[in-house]
Scaffold this active site. Structure first.
Site, PDB file in Angstrom:
ATOM      1  N   GLN A 192      25.027  29.564  43.109  1.00 15.03           N
ATOM      2  CA  GLN A 192      25.884  29.528  44.293  1.00 15.03           C
ATOM      3  C   GLN A 192      26.726  30.802  44.324  1.00 15.03           C
ATOM      4  O   GLN A 192      27.266  31.205  43.301  1.00 15.03           O
ATOM      5  CB  GLN A 192      26.794  28.306  44.166  1.00 15.03           C
ATOM      6  CG  GLN A 192      28.165  28.427  44.788  1.00 15.03           C
ATOM      7  CD  GLN A 192      28.111  28.419  46.295  1.00 15.03           C
ATOM      8  OE1 GLN A 192      27.225  27.807  46.883  1.00 15.03           O
ATOM      9  NE2 GLN A 192      29.037  29.110  46.924  1.00 15.03           N
ATOM     10  N   THR A 193      26.835  31.432  45.481  1.00 17.30           N
ATOM     11  CA  THR A 193      27.771  32.554  45.571  1.00 17.30           C
ATOM     12  C   THR A 193      28.235  32.759  47.004  1.00 17.30           C
ATOM     13  O   THR A 193      27.526  32.433  47.949  1.00 17.30           O
ATOM     14  CB  THR A 193      27.131  33.858  45.042  1.00 17.30           C
ATOM     15  OG1 THR A 193      28.059  34.923  45.236  1.00 17.30           O
ATOM     16  CG2 THR A 193      25.846  34.201  45.766  1.00 17.30           C
ATOM     17  N   ARG A 194      29.439  33.274  47.134  1.00 22.27           N
ATOM     18  CA  ARG A 194      29.929  33.710  48.443  1.00 22.27           C
ATOM     19  C   ARG A 194      30.367  35.164  48.352  1.00 22.27           C
ATOM     20  O   ARG A 194      31.038  35.674  49.230  1.00 22.27           O
ATOM     21  CB  ARG A 194      31.089  32.819  48.907  1.00 22.27           C
ATOM     22  CG  ARG A 194      32.287  32.820  47.998  1.00 22.27           C
ATOM     23  CD  ARG A 194      33.434  32.029  48.604  1.00 22.27           C
ATOM     24  NE  ARG A 194      34.712  32.402  48.022  1.00 22.27           N
ATOM     25  CZ  ARG A 194      35.291  31.747  47.023  1.00 22.27           C
ATOM     26  NH1 ARG A 194      34.705  30.705  46.480  1.00 22.27           N
ATOM     27  NH2 ARG A 194      36.463  32.134  46.568  1.00 22.27           N
ATOM     28  N   HIS A 198      27.909  41.002  41.216  1.00 21.04           N
ATOM     29  CA  HIS A 198      28.267  42.078  40.296  1.00 21.04           C
ATOM     30  C   HIS A 198      27.550  41.828  38.973  1.00 21.04           C
ATOM     31  O   HIS A 198      26.880  40.805  38.803  1.00 21.04           O
ATOM     32  CB  HIS A 198      29.781  42.132  40.122  1.00 21.04           C
ATOM     33  CG  HIS A 198      30.510  42.415  41.412  1.00 21.04           C
ATOM     34  ND1 HIS A 198      30.454  43.638  42.032  1.00 21.04           N
ATOM     35  CD2 HIS A 198      31.264  41.615  42.203  1.00 21.04           C
ATOM     36  CE1 HIS A 198      31.163  43.589  43.160  1.00 21.04           C
ATOM     37  NE2 HIS A 198      31.653  42.372  43.290  1.00 21.04           N
ATOM     38  N   HIS A 201      27.750  38.397  37.205  1.00 22.12           N
ATOM     39  CA  HIS A 201      26.924  37.309  37.748  1.00 22.12           C
ATOM     40  C   HIS A 201      25.452  37.526  37.409  1.00 22.12           C
ATOM     41  O   HIS A 201      24.717  36.596  37.133  1.00 22.12           O
ATOM     42  CB  HIS A 201      27.111  37.204  39.258  1.00 22.12           C
ATOM     43  CG  HIS A 201      28.546  37.212  39.678  1.00 22.12           C
ATOM     44  ND1 HIS A 201      29.091  38.208  40.447  1.00 22.12           N
ATOM     45  CD2 HIS A 201      29.553  36.362  39.392  1.00 22.12           C
ATOM     46  CE1 HIS A 201      30.373  37.971  40.629  1.00 22.12           C
ATOM     47  NE2 HIS A 201      30.690  36.859  40.001  1.00 22.12           N
ATOM     48  N   ARG A 287      33.429  29.420  35.597  1.00 30.43           N
ATOM     49  CA  ARG A 287      34.838  29.039  35.540  1.00 30.43           C
ATOM     50  C   ARG A 287      35.410  29.048  36.943  1.00 30.43           C
ATOM     51  O   ARG A 287      35.087  29.916  37.751  1.00 30.43           O
ATOM     52  CB  ARG A 287      35.593  30.053  34.678  1.00 30.43           C
ATOM     53  CG  ARG A 287      35.785  29.574  33.271  1.00 30.43           C
ATOM     54  CD  ARG A 287      36.462  30.622  32.454  1.00 30.43           C
ATOM     55  NE  ARG A 287      37.862  30.799  32.877  1.00 30.43           N
ATOM     56  CZ  ARG A 287      38.824  31.204  32.053  1.00 30.43           C
ATOM     57  NH1 ARG A 287      38.551  31.463  30.791  1.00 30.43           N
ATOM     58  NH2 ARG A 287      40.049  31.360  32.479  1.00 30.43           N
ATOM     59  N   ASP A 288      36.244  28.075  37.258  1.00 34.01           N
ATOM     60  CA  ASP A 288      36.914  27.985  38.556  1.00 34.01           C
ATOM     61  C   ASP A 288      35.921  28.022  39.720  1.00 34.01           C
ATOM     62  O   ASP A 288      36.172  28.648  40.743  1.00 34.01           O
ATOM     63  CB  ASP A 288      37.961  29.108  38.703  1.00 34.01           C
ATOM     64  CG  ASP A 288      38.995  28.769  39.780  1.00 34.01           C
ATOM     65  OD1 ASP A 288      39.217  27.568  40.028  1.00 34.01           O
ATOM     66  OD2 ASP A 288      39.555  29.694  40.389  1.00 34.01           O
ATOM     67  N   ALA A 290      34.118  27.435  43.000  1.00 33.76           N
ATOM     68  CA  ALA A 290      34.593  27.015  44.336  1.00 33.76           C
ATOM     69  C   ALA A 290      36.113  26.856  44.404  1.00 33.76           C
ATOM     70  O   ALA A 290      36.635  26.130  45.237  1.00 33.76           O
ATOM     71  CB  ALA A 290      33.914  25.730  44.804  1.00 33.76           C
TER      72      ALA A 290
END
Ligand SMILES: [Zn+2]
Length: 390
Positions: A192-194, A198, A201, A287-288, A290
Protein backbone atom coordinates in the site's frame (compact mmCIF):
# COMPACT_ATOMS: atom_id res chain seq x y z
CA UNK A 1 -5.37 -18.79 -5.14
CA UNK A 2 -6.43 -17.17 -1.87
CA UNK A 3 -10.20 -16.86 -1.38
CA UNK A 4 -11.76 -13.39 -1.43
CA UNK A 5 -12.99 -12.08 1.93
CA UNK A 6 -16.24 -13.89 2.71
CA UNK A 7 -15.50 -16.58 0.09
CA UNK A 8 -16.92 -15.03 -3.09
CA UNK A 9 -15.65 -12.21 -5.30
CA UNK A 10 -18.46 -9.69 -5.66
CA UNK A 11 -19.11 -8.06 -9.04
CA UNK A 12 -21.59 -5.19 -9.10
CA UNK A 13 -20.50 -3.88 -12.48
CA UNK A 14 -23.15 -4.32 -15.16
CA UNK A 15 -22.17 -4.13 -18.83
CA UNK A 16 -23.68 -4.30 -22.33
CA UNK A 17 -27.44 -4.28 -22.91
CA UNK A 18 -28.23 -4.60 -19.19
CA UNK A 19 -26.15 -1.49 -18.47
CA UNK A 20 -28.02 0.50 -21.13
CA UNK A 21 -31.36 -0.61 -19.63
CA UNK A 22 -30.29 0.32 -16.11
CA UNK A 23 -29.07 3.72 -17.25
CA UNK A 24 -32.37 4.39 -19.03
CA UNK A 25 -34.21 3.41 -15.84
CA UNK A 26 -31.97 5.66 -13.74
CA UNK A 27 -33.12 8.73 -15.68
CA UNK A 28 -36.56 8.42 -14.05
CA UNK A 29 -35.21 8.11 -10.49
CA UNK A 30 -34.32 10.69 -7.86
CA UNK A 31 -30.56 11.35 -7.88
CA UNK A 32 -27.89 11.49 -5.16
CA UNK A 33 -24.73 13.31 -6.15
CA UNK A 34 -21.69 11.58 -4.62
CA UNK A 35 -18.53 13.23 -3.37
CA UNK A 36 -15.29 12.08 -5.07
CA UNK A 37 -14.60 10.04 -1.92
CA UNK A 38 -17.95 8.26 -2.24
CA UNK A 39 -17.37 7.72 -5.96
CA UNK A 40 -14.15 5.89 -5.16
CA UNK A 41 -16.06 3.72 -2.65
CA UNK A 42 -18.62 3.01 -5.37
CA UNK A 43 -15.84 1.94 -7.71
CA UNK A 44 -14.42 -0.36 -5.00
CA UNK A 45 -17.89 -1.91 -4.53
CA UNK A 46 -18.40 -2.30 -8.28
CA UNK A 47 -15.22 -4.28 -8.89
CA UNK A 48 -15.48 -6.45 -5.77
CA UNK A 49 -12.52 -4.85 -3.97
CA UNK A 50 -14.83 -4.52 -0.94
CA UNK A 51 -16.09 -8.14 -1.13
CA UNK A 52 -18.29 -9.32 0.56
CA UNK A 53 -20.00 -5.89 0.51
CA UNK A 54 -22.53 -5.50 -2.31
CA UNK A 55 -23.46 -1.94 -1.52
CA UNK A 56 -23.27 0.88 1.01
CA UNK A 57 -23.58 -0.43 4.56
CA UNK A 58 -26.85 -0.72 6.43
CA UNK A 59 -27.45 -0.15 10.11
CA UNK A 60 -26.54 -3.63 11.39
CA UNK A 61 -23.20 -3.75 9.58
CA UNK A 62 -22.42 -0.11 10.33
CA UNK A 63 -23.08 -0.42 14.06
CA UNK A 64 -21.08 -3.60 14.47
CA UNK A 65 -18.16 -2.25 12.43
CA UNK A 66 -17.99 0.82 14.66
CA UNK A 67 -18.30 -1.17 17.91
CA UNK A 68 -16.63 -4.52 17.18
CA UNK A 69 -14.59 -4.08 13.96
CA UNK A 70 -16.80 -6.75 12.36
CA UNK A 71 -19.71 -7.00 9.93
CA UNK A 72 -23.08 -8.12 11.31
CA UNK A 73 -22.25 -11.69 10.18
CA UNK A 74 -19.05 -11.67 12.26
CA UNK A 75 -16.50 -11.27 9.45
CA UNK A 76 -13.67 -8.88 10.33
CA UNK A 77 -14.25 -5.43 8.82
CA UNK A 78 -12.87 -2.30 10.42
CA UNK A 79 -14.11 0.78 8.53
CA UNK A 80 -17.56 2.03 7.57
CA UNK A 81 -18.39 2.18 3.85
CA UNK A 82 -21.37 4.49 3.82
CA UNK A 83 -23.31 6.95 1.72
CA UNK A 84 -24.29 10.05 3.68
CA UNK A 85 -27.20 12.45 3.12
CA UNK A 86 -28.43 15.60 4.75
CA UNK A 87 -31.81 15.59 6.49
CA UNK A 88 -33.75 17.22 3.63
CA UNK A 89 -32.46 14.71 1.11
CA UNK A 90 -33.13 11.81 3.49
CA UNK A 91 -36.73 12.97 3.99
CA UNK A 92 -37.28 13.43 0.27
CA UNK A 93 -36.35 9.77 -0.32
CA UNK A 94 -38.58 8.34 2.43
CA UNK A 95 -40.98 6.66 0.03
CA UNK A 96 -38.53 5.82 -2.76
CA UNK A 97 -37.42 2.24 -3.46
CA UNK A 98 -34.49 3.05 -5.76
CA UNK A 99 -32.22 6.02 -6.28
CA UNK A 100 -29.71 6.90 -9.01
CA UNK A 101 -26.13 7.73 -8.01
CA UNK A 102 -24.20 10.39 -9.93
CA UNK A 103 -20.68 11.79 -9.70
CA UNK A 104 -20.00 15.45 -8.89
CA UNK A 105 -20.45 16.44 -12.55
CA UNK A 106 -23.92 14.85 -12.59
CA UNK A 107 -22.95 11.84 -14.71
CA UNK A 108 -25.12 8.89 -13.71
CA UNK A 109 -23.16 5.85 -12.55
CA UNK A 110 -25.36 3.43 -10.67
CA UNK A 111 -28.67 2.52 -9.09
CA UNK A 112 -28.99 1.84 -5.37
CA UNK A 113 -31.84 -0.29 -4.08
CA UNK A 114 -32.82 1.47 -0.87
CA UNK A 115 -32.85 -0.83 2.15
CA UNK A 116 -32.64 1.64 4.96
CA UNK A 117 -32.23 5.34 5.75
CA UNK A 118 -31.08 6.11 9.28
CA UNK A 119 -29.56 8.80 11.45
CA UNK A 120 -26.01 8.36 12.77
CA UNK A 121 -23.67 10.19 15.11
CA UNK A 122 -20.77 11.61 13.11
CA UNK A 123 -18.72 12.55 16.14
CA UNK A 124 -19.08 9.08 17.70
CA UNK A 125 -18.01 7.55 14.39
CA UNK A 126 -14.88 9.71 14.23
CA UNK A 127 -13.92 8.97 17.81
CA UNK A 128 -14.33 5.21 17.21
CA UNK A 129 -12.53 5.19 13.87
CA UNK A 130 -9.91 7.95 14.22
CA UNK A 131 -9.76 8.25 18.05
CA UNK A 132 -10.61 11.93 17.62
CA UNK A 133 -13.28 14.22 16.22
CA UNK A 134 -10.73 17.03 15.95
CA UNK A 135 -10.93 18.80 12.58
CA UNK A 136 -7.11 18.73 12.31
CA UNK A 137 -7.53 15.06 11.45
CA UNK A 138 -8.31 14.79 7.68
CA UNK A 139 -10.61 11.76 8.20
CA UNK A 140 -12.56 13.37 11.03
CA UNK A 141 -12.80 16.59 9.04
CA UNK A 142 -14.32 14.68 6.13
CA UNK A 143 -16.85 12.87 8.34
CA UNK A 144 -17.89 16.18 9.93
CA UNK A 145 -18.48 17.66 6.46
CA UNK A 146 -20.96 14.91 5.51
CA UNK A 147 -24.69 14.76 6.14
CA UNK A 148 -25.78 12.98 9.34
CA UNK A 149 -28.08 10.45 7.67
CA UNK A 150 -27.03 7.25 5.96
CA UNK A 151 -28.73 5.58 3.01
CA UNK A 152 -27.92 1.92 2.46
CA UNK A 153 -28.49 -0.89 0.02
CA UNK A 154 -26.92 -2.90 -2.80
CA UNK A 155 -25.68 -1.07 -5.89
CA UNK A 156 -25.65 -1.93 -9.56
CA UNK A 157 -23.02 0.11 -11.36
CA UNK A 158 -23.65 0.63 -15.08
CA UNK A 159 -20.77 3.05 -15.68
CA UNK A 160 -17.40 2.45 -14.05
CA UNK A 161 -16.27 5.69 -12.44
CA UNK A 162 -13.02 7.24 -13.69
CA UNK A 163 -12.73 4.48 -16.29
CA UNK A 164 -10.64 6.59 -18.69
CA UNK A 165 -8.19 7.85 -16.09
CA UNK A 166 -4.97 5.80 -15.97
CA UNK A 167 -6.99 2.96 -17.51
CA UNK A 168 -3.88 0.82 -18.00
CA UNK A 169 -3.49 0.58 -14.22
CA UNK A 170 -7.19 0.36 -13.37
CA UNK A 171 -7.15 -3.41 -12.78
CA UNK A 172 -9.91 -4.97 -10.68
CA UNK A 173 -9.52 -7.96 -8.36
CA UNK A 174 -10.64 -10.32 -11.16
CA UNK A 175 -7.87 -8.87 -13.40
CA UNK A 176 -5.05 -9.08 -10.84
CA UNK A 177 -6.09 -12.62 -9.87
CA UNK A 178 -5.97 -13.66 -13.53
CA UNK A 179 -2.54 -12.03 -14.00
CA UNK A 180 -1.15 -13.69 -10.85
CA UNK A 181 -2.37 -17.06 -12.15
CA UNK A 182 -0.89 -16.47 -15.61
CA UNK A 183 2.46 -15.57 -14.08
CA UNK A 184 2.36 -18.58 -11.79
CA UNK A 185 2.50 -16.47 -8.62
CA UNK A 186 1.15 -18.50 -5.69
CA UNK A 187 2.29 -16.15 -2.96
CA UNK A 188 1.91 -12.42 -3.66
CA UNK A 189 2.73 -9.53 -1.36
CA UNK A 190 0.69 -6.33 -1.55
CA UNK A 191 2.24 -2.92 -0.88
CA UNK A 192 0.00 0.00 0.00
CA UNK A 193 1.31 3.48 -0.72
CA UNK A 194 0.15 7.04 -1.23
CA UNK A 195 3.69 8.37 -1.73
CA UNK A 196 6.50 7.99 -4.24
CA UNK A 197 8.57 4.90 -3.50
CA UNK A 198 11.87 5.88 -1.93
CA UNK A 199 14.68 3.42 -1.26
CA UNK A 200 13.36 2.56 2.20
CA UNK A 201 10.12 1.26 0.65
CA UNK A 202 11.97 -0.45 -2.18
CA UNK A 203 14.09 -2.28 0.38
CA UNK A 204 11.01 -3.46 2.32
CA UNK A 205 9.28 -4.61 -0.88
CA UNK A 206 12.36 -6.52 -1.96
CA UNK A 207 12.86 -8.05 1.47
CA UNK A 208 9.28 -9.36 1.22
CA UNK A 209 9.79 -10.42 -2.38
CA UNK A 210 12.62 -12.71 -1.25
CA UNK A 211 10.02 -14.99 0.37
CA UNK A 212 7.09 -14.73 -2.09
CA UNK A 213 6.62 -15.02 -5.88
CA UNK A 214 5.38 -11.57 -6.81
CA UNK A 215 4.76 -8.00 -5.67
CA UNK A 216 1.57 -6.01 -6.22
CA UNK A 217 2.61 -2.36 -6.01
CA UNK A 218 -0.79 -0.91 -5.22
CA UNK A 219 -0.94 2.86 -4.78
CA UNK A 220 -4.06 4.70 -3.63
CA UNK A 221 -5.93 6.03 -6.65
CA UNK A 222 -8.72 7.85 -4.81
CA UNK A 223 -8.69 10.92 -2.62
CA UNK A 224 -5.66 11.77 -0.48
CA UNK A 225 -4.62 14.78 1.61
CA UNK A 226 -4.02 17.93 -0.43
CA UNK A 227 -0.30 17.94 0.45
CA UNK A 228 0.23 14.36 -0.75
CA UNK A 229 1.91 14.14 -4.17
CA UNK A 230 -0.58 13.80 -7.03
CA UNK A 231 -1.30 10.47 -8.67
CA UNK A 232 0.10 11.27 -12.11
CA UNK A 233 3.51 12.16 -10.68
CA UNK A 234 3.48 9.16 -8.34
CA UNK A 235 2.69 6.81 -11.23
CA UNK A 236 5.64 8.18 -13.22
CA UNK A 237 7.87 7.58 -10.18
CA UNK A 238 6.67 3.97 -9.89
CA UNK A 239 7.17 3.41 -13.62
CA UNK A 240 10.80 4.56 -13.67
CA UNK A 241 11.54 2.66 -10.47
CA UNK A 242 10.09 -0.63 -11.74
CA UNK A 243 11.75 -0.19 -15.13
CA UNK A 244 15.19 0.36 -13.67
CA UNK A 245 15.35 -1.63 -10.44
CA UNK A 246 12.87 -4.54 -10.48
CA UNK A 247 12.74 -7.76 -12.46
CA UNK A 248 9.95 -7.29 -15.01
CA UNK A 249 8.18 -10.56 -14.23
CA UNK A 250 8.04 -10.14 -10.44
CA UNK A 251 6.16 -6.88 -9.92
CA UNK A 252 2.74 -5.63 -11.02
CA UNK A 253 1.70 -1.99 -10.75
CA UNK A 254 -2.06 -1.39 -10.38
CA UNK A 255 -4.29 1.23 -8.80
CA UNK A 256 -6.25 0.72 -5.64
CA UNK A 257 -9.15 3.11 -6.35
CA UNK A 258 -9.90 3.59 -2.64
CA UNK A 259 -9.67 6.94 -0.88
CA UNK A 260 -7.45 7.38 2.16
CA UNK A 261 -9.16 7.49 5.52
CA UNK A 262 -6.02 8.05 7.66
CA UNK A 263 -7.55 5.67 10.22
CA UNK A 264 -4.22 4.09 11.23
CA UNK A 265 -4.73 0.62 12.77
CA UNK A 266 -8.31 0.15 11.55
CA UNK A 267 -7.19 1.11 8.05
CA UNK A 268 -4.27 -1.34 8.19
CA UNK A 269 -6.77 -4.22 8.53
CA UNK A 270 -9.02 -2.64 5.89
CA UNK A 271 -6.06 -2.34 3.50
CA UNK A 272 -5.09 -5.95 4.12
CA UNK A 273 -8.63 -7.24 3.42
CA UNK A 274 -8.79 -5.22 0.19
CA UNK A 275 -5.48 -6.75 -0.96
CA UNK A 276 -6.78 -10.21 -0.09
CA UNK A 277 -9.64 -9.51 -2.51
CA UNK A 278 -7.09 -8.54 -5.16
CA UNK A 279 -5.47 -11.96 -4.65
CA UNK A 280 -2.55 -11.10 -2.34
CA UNK A 281 -1.51 -13.69 0.24
CA UNK A 282 0.75 -11.31 2.17
CA UNK A 283 0.53 -7.63 3.05
CA UNK A 284 3.24 -5.23 4.20
CA UNK A 285 2.42 -3.21 7.31
CA UNK A 286 4.99 -0.58 8.17
CA UNK A 287 5.29 1.56 11.25
CA UNK A 288 2.41 4.02 11.62
CA UNK A 289 0.61 2.51 8.62
CA UNK A 290 -2.14 4.87 7.34
CA UNK A 291 -1.36 7.22 10.20
CA UNK A 292 -1.41 10.99 10.32
CA UNK A 293 -0.15 13.39 12.99
CA UNK A 294 0.20 11.76 16.41
CA UNK A 295 -3.21 10.14 16.67
CA UNK A 296 -1.90 6.55 16.77
CA UNK A 297 1.04 4.83 18.43
CA UNK A 298 3.89 3.83 16.06
CA UNK A 299 3.10 0.10 16.32
CA UNK A 300 -0.71 0.24 16.72
CA UNK A 301 -1.26 -0.68 13.06
CA UNK A 302 0.75 -3.86 13.60
CA UNK A 303 -0.67 -4.75 17.03
CA UNK A 304 -4.29 -4.64 15.82
CA UNK A 305 -3.70 -7.82 13.76
CA UNK A 306 -3.53 -9.81 17.01
CA UNK A 307 -7.20 -8.90 17.68
CA UNK A 308 -8.22 -11.26 14.86
CA UNK A 309 -7.72 -14.97 14.24
CA UNK A 310 -5.23 -15.80 11.47
CA UNK A 311 -7.84 -17.81 9.57
CA UNK A 312 -10.52 -15.15 9.71
CA UNK A 313 -8.22 -12.57 8.11
CA UNK A 314 -6.77 -15.09 5.66
CA UNK A 315 -4.01 -12.75 4.49
CA UNK A 316 -0.65 -12.78 6.31
CA UNK A 317 0.68 -9.42 7.49
CA UNK A 318 4.43 -8.78 7.22
CA UNK A 319 5.55 -6.23 9.80
CA UNK A 320 8.43 -3.88 9.05
CA UNK A 321 10.38 -1.23 10.89
CA UNK A 322 11.40 2.11 9.37
CA UNK A 323 14.38 1.45 7.13
CA UNK A 324 17.20 3.69 5.93
CA UNK A 325 20.54 3.75 4.17
CA UNK A 326 23.44 3.34 6.63
CA UNK A 327 26.82 4.68 5.51
CA UNK A 328 28.67 2.36 7.90
CA UNK A 329 26.77 -0.72 6.67
CA UNK A 330 27.02 0.59 3.06
CA UNK A 331 23.48 -0.53 2.48
CA UNK A 332 19.85 -0.41 3.47
CA UNK A 333 19.06 -1.47 7.02
CA UNK A 334 16.69 -0.97 9.93
CA UNK A 335 17.28 -0.77 13.65
CA UNK A 336 16.77 -4.54 13.66
CA UNK A 337 19.80 -5.04 11.40
CA UNK A 338 22.09 -2.06 12.02
CA UNK A 339 23.69 -0.98 15.29
CA UNK A 340 25.32 2.21 14.06
CA UNK A 341 24.44 5.63 15.35
CA UNK A 342 21.97 8.13 13.89
CA UNK A 343 24.68 10.19 12.12
CA UNK A 344 25.44 7.20 9.86
CA UNK A 345 21.82 6.94 8.72
CA UNK A 346 20.26 8.82 5.80
CA UNK A 347 16.66 9.52 6.81
CA UNK A 348 14.37 12.32 5.59
CA UNK A 349 10.84 13.09 6.71
CA UNK A 350 8.06 13.73 4.20
CA UNK A 351 8.24 17.44 5.04
CA UNK A 352 12.02 17.51 4.49
CA UNK A 353 11.54 15.80 1.12
CA UNK A 354 8.90 18.33 0.04
CA UNK A 355 11.00 21.28 1.23
CA UNK A 356 14.12 20.02 -0.55
CA UNK A 357 12.15 19.63 -3.79
CA UNK A 358 10.41 22.99 -3.47
CA UNK A 359 13.77 24.71 -2.94
CA UNK A 360 15.13 23.02 -6.06
CA UNK A 361 17.55 20.86 -4.07
CA UNK A 362 18.60 17.29 -4.89
CA UNK A 363 17.44 14.26 -2.93
CA UNK A 364 20.46 12.14 -1.93
CA UNK A 365 20.87 8.94 -3.99
CA UNK A 366 21.02 6.97 -0.74
CA UNK A 367 17.45 8.14 -0.09
CA UNK A 368 15.82 8.17 -3.54
CA UNK A 369 16.84 6.53 -6.81
CA UNK A 370 18.09 9.24 -9.21
CA UNK A 371 15.43 8.36 -11.82
CA UNK A 372 12.66 8.87 -9.24
CA UNK A 373 14.31 12.04 -7.92
CA UNK A 374 14.38 13.44 -11.48
CA UNK A 375 10.61 12.90 -11.89
CA UNK A 376 9.91 14.57 -8.56
CA UNK A 377 12.32 17.39 -9.29
CA UNK A 378 10.62 18.17 -12.59
CA UNK A 379 7.12 18.00 -11.08
CA UNK A 380 8.03 20.37 -8.26
CA UNK A 381 9.81 22.88 -10.49
CA UNK A 382 6.72 22.99 -12.74
CA UNK A 383 4.55 23.54 -9.70
CA UNK A 384 6.77 26.36 -8.41
CA UNK A 385 6.69 28.01 -11.85
CA UNK A 386 2.90 27.73 -12.01
CA UNK A 387 2.54 29.28 -8.56
CA UNK A 388 4.87 32.11 -9.55
CA UNK A 389 2.75 32.78 -12.66
CA UNK A 390 -0.50 33.00 -10.66
ZN1 LIG B 1 24.65 0.45 9.99
Amino acid sequence: MIEPHGGRLVNRLVTGQKAAELEAGALALPVIQLSPFEVSDLEMLAIGAFSPLEGFMGRADYTRVINDKRLANGLPWTLPVTLALNKEKAESLKNASHVALADDTGTLLAILEIQDIFHYDREAESVAVFRTANSDHPGARYVASRGDWIISGPVEVFRRPNAEEFSKYRLGPADTRRIFAERGWNAVVGFQTRNPVHRAHEYIQKAALEIVDGLLLHPIGGETKSDDINLEVRLRCYEVLLENYYPRDRALLALNPASMRYAGPREAIFHALIRKNFGCTHFIVGRDHAGVGNYYGPYDSQKIFSEFGKDELGITPLFFEHTFYCRECSGMASQKTCGHDKQSRVMLSGTQVRNTLRDGGQLPPEFTRPEVAAVLHQAFSQQVQQEAAC
